[in-house]
Every structure is written in structure tokens, then in C-alpha cells.
Design an enzyme around this catalytic site. Structure first.
Site, PDB file in Angstrom:
ATOM      1  CD  GLU A  99      -2.601   1.588   2.456  1.00 35.54           C
ATOM      2  OE1 GLU A  99      -2.682   0.713   3.328  1.00 35.54           O
ATOM      3  OE2 GLU A  99      -3.276   2.632   2.464  1.00 35.54           O
ATOM      4  CG  ASP A 120       7.564   8.126  15.213  1.00 31.11           C
ATOM      5  OD1 ASP A 120       8.592   8.829  15.155  1.00 31.11           O
ATOM      6  OD2 ASP A 120       6.409   8.597  15.168  1.00 31.11           O
ATOM      7  CG  ASP A 171       7.685  13.309  17.455  1.00 28.06           C
ATOM      8  OD1 ASP A 171       7.498  13.281  16.227  1.00 28.06           O
ATOM      9  OD2 ASP A 171       7.626  14.350  18.144  1.00 28.06           O
TER      10      ASP A 171
END
Ligand code: SF4
Ligand SMILES: [Zn+2]
Lengths: 412, 495
Positions: A47, A112, A114
Site C-alpha cells: 500500500e 518512531d 519523536d
């Protein structure tokens, strides 16, 4: 605040289109996702999601080959695009699939980190801003996480990618990592989650039973984190300098006598540095009758201030979409480039090329000779070392796959 | 794979002859625990096929409702052990007096029949795996430790024993995994005594999740006492794979028209548990000697909501539609109301409605006698089980399912406030409705409305059993009241 360091308007659609047409390293991205030269399901069933100007979000795109992907990207000219999993059915054909027959199968294991999660402790910047100094949190986190994943989980094909503003992504392409189920991803995230999320102050590390020893995996990295703690927390960020800063620290100490003594001392002497306060604390612990409890608390404090803070939701589900490497961050104009682990301490987010800067570099060369092969125009710009980093990474992945294939072929 | 037979030929003859004083080594099934790697290859009758499956289904349904009722592991274990004792005993190998092979054969067969019934949808597969692995865990937990070791060594679990030099190399890390032990010397001796095994970390995700192992290079170092985690995970993985394979081969099986209805019925059984047959209970029923005029009072005290609703509709409207009459009538019959009393009851209830005496005698009376097996083909019709009421016509089915949340709350308060139901209890019931565990809601109502008889949360209608049949609900309620009367009488005497 970061400003694009060029006078070409990087957010203009023309600039973006030019970037996709001439600079974006589609072939490298293709082989990285596909892990082979000829398109496999890893690419054709993958995708892609596009974000178009005006907050239009197009999901479940898929492509036969890299040319088709490039054509579509140049056509739609998205402000950015994201990569999802390989599905059981080509995502664009999902509507014609039997009910229940469309599900994610494989996906790079992603993490991730952050800066947002460090807002409660960093002192140099706040909110969207990031500077070279707060990058220290990120690079400390990367070192710990990278080592833990390689050493404990045995994965080798890790690629760190700057997220374009204030964080970093990790993509892991080992076959076994690609095949992890959501439950397994969740277990791994829980193993690696030491600092609980949430903005409210207070103790966020609860990994031991009572005041017993830390789990082995954490004992191993504690020494390294203690060094990071001294450099980053005590010296560079000076986290306990202000009243707010040291009160946050005192909240983590379970012995009221010690807390009172330290508070009295620190409020009487506003100029005491974080390092001095840390020394005060250690001296108090030596005197205290509850040494074991306090030593455990001390270790937990080091973990709370330095252990990688993960955005857990990103990693837990195979179908989570993550921004593709080398796209442009719409806010900063910076390209999401891979980051070399060996040089991560020197990484400066401000030095990452912006789309404007790259196009300008291209203009310069253009003045000298005719435009050449579009797919390799990046070679003439400062994007070059980053694309090469990706290519080398891909070469290592493919090499591994070849080796496994060879072994299988011989073991008939 | 399956050879089902209609006639009662060649049942467990093989088992019977083997049984005579068989020693351990002679057993066809040497272990009590079974990973069900290979399907049963013996012939079975259709009756055996269904019975083995039903008995196992009872257990699995109870396990499932244990989870829905939030029972602790120990409670679930206790309920399951007692249910297994009744329906699916599985003795240890050392129990030489028992026909262990035939117990194990039944266990084997039942598991495989249910695989056929439960492989058909993702949801059923998931639930089946969960219930089966809970059953396996309970049996593993209760297995004789020596027999368990034998079982474990009979199968390749793909773990690698950690040798002494490696154990010494990672001494500190491995020792630290004993968080549970307080003193260093305890940790030291536990470490020295334990063997360690290496497996790929993905085989013990729960241990990784809780940081209970040492990880190195993708291998998890599992102490001997945690091996069970690997065994359970392996059980689930294998079963999941097997169910997927079965699902693919099922269309061929569907050609056997005798099996399909049985299988459909079985997979429905998960919805509402498996009820015992209540049709033949009237003689020994707790409700002997019930007369027509006692029914109204009993309804208020002892009936589950489905029957309560029908009863009050009948009283209010002086009428019930066909299926209502049928369901309620069979319920009353199973409760122990004789045919004569039933006729009196229905006639009275219809008085004041549109049905004339004449019409009642002509049509309705016949139907009542018919349902008692006194007219027509004289069949003995059993009362409807929860499972049937859950699937059937909404209007006369289980109100926990068919009513809207609002209506259900109103109906519950109207019916059970006199028996001690409070509106704060409703949240819990509505939650069971939301998660579609309807009979669990009904069971909880039973517990609440029988608090005055000493029933506590989790006890269900007895031994922790859930409601599976309206008559089971009513009979148990009547029984409780009787035993309470006996107790109070006894107290009166003491005073
Ligand atoms: S669960 Fe069974 S007994 Fe209870 S109301 Fe529903 S059908 Fe009736
Ligand atoms: Zn900063």
C-alpha cells in the site's frame, strides 16, 4: 524555528513536481521495499497512501512496478506519501476480494521516536522547535534502541531515517522482522517500553518488582545511559537547575526525609547546578538507612530521563502507514534522509538538504551542460551521500537473501 | 477422513477388548495430554460422533462463559475440572482401573469433530482455539508431573537445551530473570537447579511482553519452569494451522448430508452453551404437583426472563401467538405441569379474550394434548433450550437478545425488582448484551435474584454452571427456595 535555507519556494507545486521527477530516488526505494530486482508481492501488493494539497488523503494505491509508481507520484504531485504493508491482495483490488481475504501480511518493523515525548524534560526548546542540542535526546535513544534490537532480537537490517522535523524513524527489513504478527510486534514494543507515556509529571518507570534488581536487558544498558545522563541531562540540558526542574526530580524519590533535606538545601542556593544537585543526592543516599530503595530510585531516574521514548502505536500494527524516506517534510521543506548511525551524534537537523536547496544545486549544473538521465540527477546534488546510504543498505539486504537462497539450493 | 455410520455397528469394541487389565505400555494413547496431531482413523457411528462432540462442547462453552463472566484462572479451572469430571473424564495413566483408552479416544474424537464445526469462520476459529487451549492448559496444570514429562519428551518442541558453558557465560543475565525471588542465595540455587532452553523469541511473546526472559540474538533463554509457555503457544499455533487446512477441505465434507446439520448445530452451541435435555424431567422435577393456579406465583419467583415475558403477555392479552404457546407450553410441561392442569391454566388465561370456549376446546385443547404426546404422532417434544430460543423467532426468543437495550432494562426491572434487582446492577447486564453473551446476562440475573438464598456472584445456577435452559433456571430456583424453607424450619425448631 527552522526556515528553508533557499529562496526557491519549496512548497510550490512546481518545486515538488520537479523534485519527484528529477531527484526522488524511486529505483532505490523500489529495491529497498521489494528486496529483489524483479517486482515481487512485496512491491506489487504494497500500500501507498498519498497526501494531496487540501488534506485529501488517498489510501490503498498499489503499483505493478516502479515506473508506474513514479508516474503516479508525478501526476498527483502529493505533498508527501506513506508506505504501508504488503497485503494478501493488491490493495487497489481490495474491493473485489472475498470478505476477509484482504489483510496485511508483511511489513518492515518500524519505530518512531519523536521529540514531543521529550518536551517534559528538555530545556533548550519547546513545541515544534528542535536544535542541535535537543537532538542529543534522539541520538542517545537511537544508540540504545539500535544496540538493543541488534543484540537482543538479532535483527541486522536497520535503517534510521530523519523524519524531516523533530524525530526519527527506524525501518527494519530482516525477513523475520517483516513477518512478525501484530501480537509479536506488541510484545517487542512492550519489552522496549520502559518510560510510560503521558504528559503529567511523576514516576514513569515501573519495571521492577519492589526494589529488586532491574531486568537483565536494562542492567546491560544502564552503564551507557549513566554516561548519557551526565553529559546530556546534568550538563548540557541542566535539567534540575530551575525549581520546576528539581521538583520534578524530587517527586521521583520515595523517602520523604531525603526529599525534605534536599529541597531545603536547593531552595536556599538557587545557583546550584544540576551536577551539584546530583552529587548532593548521592551523598544523601549514602547517609540514608534506605539505601537499597534509593539506589533503585536513582537507577529509575536515569532511565526515565534517558531511555528511548517510543511512540508505541506506530510499531504495533502491520497496517500502520509511515512516511516514506526521501519525501519532503511539508513544514520544513527538508528531505527525510537516512541517518548514519556512526555519525548520528554529529547529525544536525539544520544541515539536512531542503528541496529548495537541491533544486538550486540542480540549476547550477544545468547552466553548464544538458540535463541528463533524470533518475540519477540526485548524484549531482547534496542528496548523493544519502541515496548511497540507502543503496548500500539495500545491497546488504539483497546479499543476505542471496545467501539464504544459495543455502536452500544446496541443501537438496 | 471421516467414516460415519448410521447403524450401531462396531462401536468401541476395540477399546473394550483392550481394556482387560491393560498396562501402560499397551495403551493406544500412551499420554493423557494430546496435541491432536493426527485425526482419528477409526470408524465411528453417527451417534458417537455427535455425542463426543456435544460433551466436549459443553466444556468449551462453559470455558467461554467463564471468560465472559470474568472468572479468575483458579475459578475457571475449578468449574472446568468439575464439568470435565461429569462429561469428559480423562484419567491419568496411572489410573489402571479405568478404561483410559476409551476416555482418550472420546477426547480425541470430540476434538476433531469440533474442528469441523468450528473451522468455518475466523471468529469461530479464534474462539475455538481460545477455549481449547484453556482446556489444554487446565489439563496440563493438573497432569501428573512425571506423566507430563513423558508427554513433553514424546514430541519435538524445537527448543535447544542450553549447555553448561553457555549457561555459565550468561550466568548474570539468566539469574537476573529470577525477579520473583528475593534473596541472592535463593536466586543462586534456583539458577543452579534450573535447566535453560533456547527458542526463537517469537515463540514466547508473552514472556517477552513481560520481560521475563533473557534475550540474545533473537533467542529467548527460557528457564525450565517456563517451558509451559512454549507448549501452550505451540498448541495454539498448531491448532490454528490445522483449522485453516480443515476449512479448505471442508467443502468436500459438506457433501455428507448427515453431518452438515450436526456440525451447524454444534457451532451454534457456542452461542448459548449446551443444555441437557429437560423433556423427561417432570417425574423427578422440583415442581411436582403444580396446579394451574400456582403458575402465576411461580412465574414471578422462578422463571427466566423469556418465560416471564411470555407469561405476562398471556395474562395481559389473554392470548399468545402460536410459537409463544408452543414454547411456553413445552416449558410448563417440562416444569412438571400435567396435561390436565395445563388445559385448566390455558383455558383460564384465555378467558376474557377473543377465543371462545368452543373454539378453545376444538383447537387449542388438541394442540396442548399434542404437545404432551397424546395426539397425532404422539411424539415426546422436548422444551426449547436457550440455544434454540436464541436462534429462533425473535418475538418468542431470548429477550436478552431480541429486546432493545432500553426495553430490556425496563423488562428486567419490572420482572425482578421484587426479587432484589437494582438499577445499578443493570450496567453489568447491558454489557453482556453488548458483547453478545446473552445467557451470561441471564445467569447474572439468576445470581442477583437469588442472593437472598445465599447465591454469590460466579456461582451461576450451581457449581458455577451458566444458564443453558429455561427449565434448568426454573428448576434450580425452585430447589433453592425449598432448601431455604427447610433451613428456616430448622432454625425455627432451634429457637
Ligand atoms: S438465556 Fe435462556 S433462560 Fe435466559 S432468558 Fe434467554 S432463553 Fe431464557
Ligand atoms: Zn533544543
Amino acid at each position: 524555528m527552522v526556515v528553508p535555507s533557499s529562496d526557491i519556494d519549496s512548497s510550490s507545486p512546481d518545486a515538488m513536481r520537479l523534485f519527484y521527477r528529477r531527484l526522488y530516488p524511486f529505483p532505490s526505494i523500489f529495491t529497498w521495499l521489494n528486496q529483489q530486482h524483479a517486482p515481487t508481492r512485496l512491491f506489487t501488493h504494497r500500500e501507498f497512501a498519498f497526501t494531496l494539497p487540501g488534506d485529501v488523503y488517498l489510501r490503498y494505491n498499489s503499483f505493478q512496478n516502479v515506473e508506474e509508481l513514479k508516474k503516479q507520484v508525478c501526476n498527483l504531485n502529493p505533498s508527501r506519501f506513506e508506505i504501508g504493508p504488503m497485503y494478501s491482495v493488491r490493495p487497489k483490488d481490495r474491493r473485489t476480494a472475498r470478505p476477509g481475504a484482504f489483510f496485511p501480511v508483511q511489513r518492515e518493523l518500524v519505530f518512531d521516536i519523536d521529540m514531543t515525548d521529550y518536551d517534559p524534560i528538555r530545556t533548550c526548546c519547546s513545541e515544534a522547535a528542535i536544535c542541535k542540542r535537543c537532538w542529543g535526546f534522539i541520538s542517545a535513544a537511537v544508540h540504545v534502541l539500535d544496540a538493543a534490537i541488534r543484540d537482543q532480537f538479532g535483527y541486522q537490517h536497520l535503517m534510521w531515517v530523519y523524519s524531516g522535523r523533530r524525530g526519527i524513524h527506524l525501518w527494519i527489513s530482516d525477513k523475520e522482522a517483516m513477518e512478525l504478527t501484530d501480537d509479536e510486534r506488541k510484545a517487542m514494543v512492550n519489552w522496549l517500553t520502559v518510560v510510560q507515556g503521558g504528559k503529567e509529571p511523576g514516576k514513569k518507570v515501573n519495571v521492577r518488582i519492589g526494589s529488586r534488581a532491574l531486568p537483565p536487558s536494562l542492567q546491560e544498558c544502564l552503564q551507557e545511559l549513566a554516561e548519557v545522563f551526565t553529559d546530556l541531562i546534568l550538563q548540557d540540558q541542566d535539567c534540575f537547575a530551575t525549581e520546576e526542574g528539581y521538583e520534578a526530580l524530587l517527586m521521583l524519590l520515595p523517602v520523604p526525609d531525603v526529599v525534605d533535606a534536599l529541597r531545603a538545601k536547593w531552595s536556599a542556593d538557587p545557583m546550584r547546578s544540576s551536577s551539584e544537585k546530583w552529587t548532593d543526592l548521592k551523598a544523601q543516599i549514602k547517609k540514608s538507612s534506605e539505601k537499597a530503595t534509593l539506589t533503585a530510585a536513582l537507577e529509575d531516574i536515569i532511565l526515565q530521563y534517558t531511555y528511548p521514548r517510543l511512540d508505541a502505536e506506530v510499531s504495533k500494527h502491520r497496517n500502520h502507514l509511515l512516511k516514506a524516506p526521501f519525501v519532503v517534510h511539508p513544514g520544513t521543506g527538508r528531505v527525510c534522509v537516512p541517518v548514519d548511525l556512526a555519525r548520528i551524534d554529529d547529525f544536525d537537523p539544520d544541515k539536512v538538504p531542503t528541496v529548495g536547496q537541491l533544486l538550486e544545486e540542480l540549476n547550477h549544473i544545468e547552466g553548464e551542460k544538458e540535463p541528463g538521465d533524470h533518475d540519477s540527477d540526485w548524484q549531482k546534488t547534496s542528496l548523493k551521500p544519502y541515496v548511497e546510504m540507502l543503496d548500500n543498505h539495500v545491497a546488504r539486504i539483497m546479499n543476505d537473501i542471496r545467501k539464504v537462497k544459495l543455502e536452500n539450493d544446496m541443501s537438496w | 477422513m471421516w467414516k460415519a455410520r448410521n447403524q450401531q455397528a462396531r462401536t468401541s469394541a476395540a477399546g473394550d477388548s483392550k481394556f482387560q487389565g491393560s498396562s501402560h505400555s499397551d495403551l493406544v494413547y500412551p499420554h493423557r495430554l494430546n496435541f491432536y496431531d493426527s485425526p482419528p482413523l477409526f470408524d465411528v457411528t453417527l451417534e458417537e460422533f455427535e455425542e463426543c462432540a456435544l460433551d466436549r462442547l459443553r466444556i468449551l462453552a462453559e470455558i467461554e462463559s467463564s471468560a465472559a463472566r470474568n472468572r479468575t484462572w483458579e475459578e475457571t479451572k475449578a468449574v472446568t475440572v468439575s464439568q470435565c469430571f461429569k462429561y469428559l473424564p480423562l484419567n491419568s495413566t496411572s489410573a489402571e482401573k479405568v478404561d483410559r483408552d476409551s476416555e482418550r479416544r472420546k477426547d480425541h474424537l470430540g476434538h476433531f469433530v469440533l474442528r469441523l464445526a468450528f473451522c468455518r469462520s475466523e471468529d469461530l476459529r479464534r474462539r475455538f482455539i481460545k477455549a481449547e487451549s484453556t482446556l489444554f492448559k487446565i489439563r496440563y496444570d493438573t497432569d501428573d508431573s512425571k506423566e507430563r514429562r513423558n508427554f513433553l519428551s514424546s514430541r519435538d518442541f524445537r527448543w535447544i537445551a542450553v549447555d553448561d558453558s553457555e549457561k555459565a557465560m550468561y550466568k548474570e543475565q539468566l539469574k537476573a530473570a529470577y525477579h520473583g525471588l528475593k534473596s541472592e542465595s535463593d536466586r543462586q540455587s534456583a539458577f543452579a537447579a534450573d535447566n535453560f532452553y533456547k527458542v526463537k523469541w517469537t515463540r514466547v511473546p508473552d514472556l517477552v511482553d513481560r520481560r521475563k526472559v533473557f534475550l540474545k540474538g533473537g533467542w529467548a533463554y527460557v528457564p525450565g519452569r517456563e517451558l509451559a509457555s512454549i507448549v501452550f503457544q505451540e498448541f495454539e499455533v498448531q491448532l490454528d494451522k490445522a483449522l485453516n487446512v480443515t476449512a479448505k477441505s471442508l467443502p468436500r465434507l459438506d457433501e455428507d448430508t448427515r453431518l452438515v446439520p450436526i456440525l451447524n448445530n454444534l457451532s451454534q452451541g457456542f452461542l448459548a452453551g449446551v443444555a441437557s435435555d429437560w423433556s423427561g424431567m417432570s417425574s423427578e422435577s422440583a415442581g411436582d404437583g403444580i396446579t394451574a393456579d400456582m403458575i402465576d406465583d411461580m412465574a414471578k419467583k422462578h422463571f427466566p426472563l423469556c418465560m416471564r415475558v411470555m407469561h405476562s403477555n398471556l395474562i395481559k392479552d389473554h392470548h399468545l401467538k402460536h410459537f409463544g404457546r408452543l414454547n411456553y407450553g413445552l416449558f410448563l410441561k417440562a416444569l412438571g405441569v400435567t396435561v390436565d392442569e395445563a388445559i385448566i391454566f390455558w383455558r383460564k388465561s384465555f378467558m376474557g379474550g377473543k377465543v371462545t370456549e368452543d373454539r378453545f376446546n376444538k383447537e387449542y385443547k388438541y394442540n396442548i394434548r399434542h404437545s404432551y404426546g397424546l395426539e397425532g404422532k404422539r411424539a415426546n417434544y422436548p422444551a426449547k433450550t436457550c440455544m434454540q430460543l436464541l436462534q429462533g423467532n425473535d418475538e418468542y426468543g431470548c429477550p436478552y437478545r431480541s429486546f432493545t437495550p432500553d426495553n430490556l432494562q425496563t423488562a428486567l426491572l419490572a420482572a425482578y425488582t421484587p426479587l432484589g434487582l437494582k438499577s445499578i446492577d443493570l450496567a453489568e447486564i447491558m454489557h453482556t448484551k453488548k458483547t453478545e453473551h446473552f445467557h451470561v446476562g441471564c445467569t447474572r440475573i439468576f445470581e442477583i435474584t437469588h442472593g437472598h438464598c445465599g447465591i454469590k456472584k460466579g456461582e451461576g445456577v450451581g457449581d458455577g454452571e451458566s444458564v443453558t435452559h429455561p427449565n434448568q433456571y426454573a428448576a434450580r430456583s425452585i430447589e433453592l427456595e425449598k432448601s431455604k424453607e427447610v433451613k428456616t424450619e430448622a432454625m425455627d425448631v432451634d429457637d
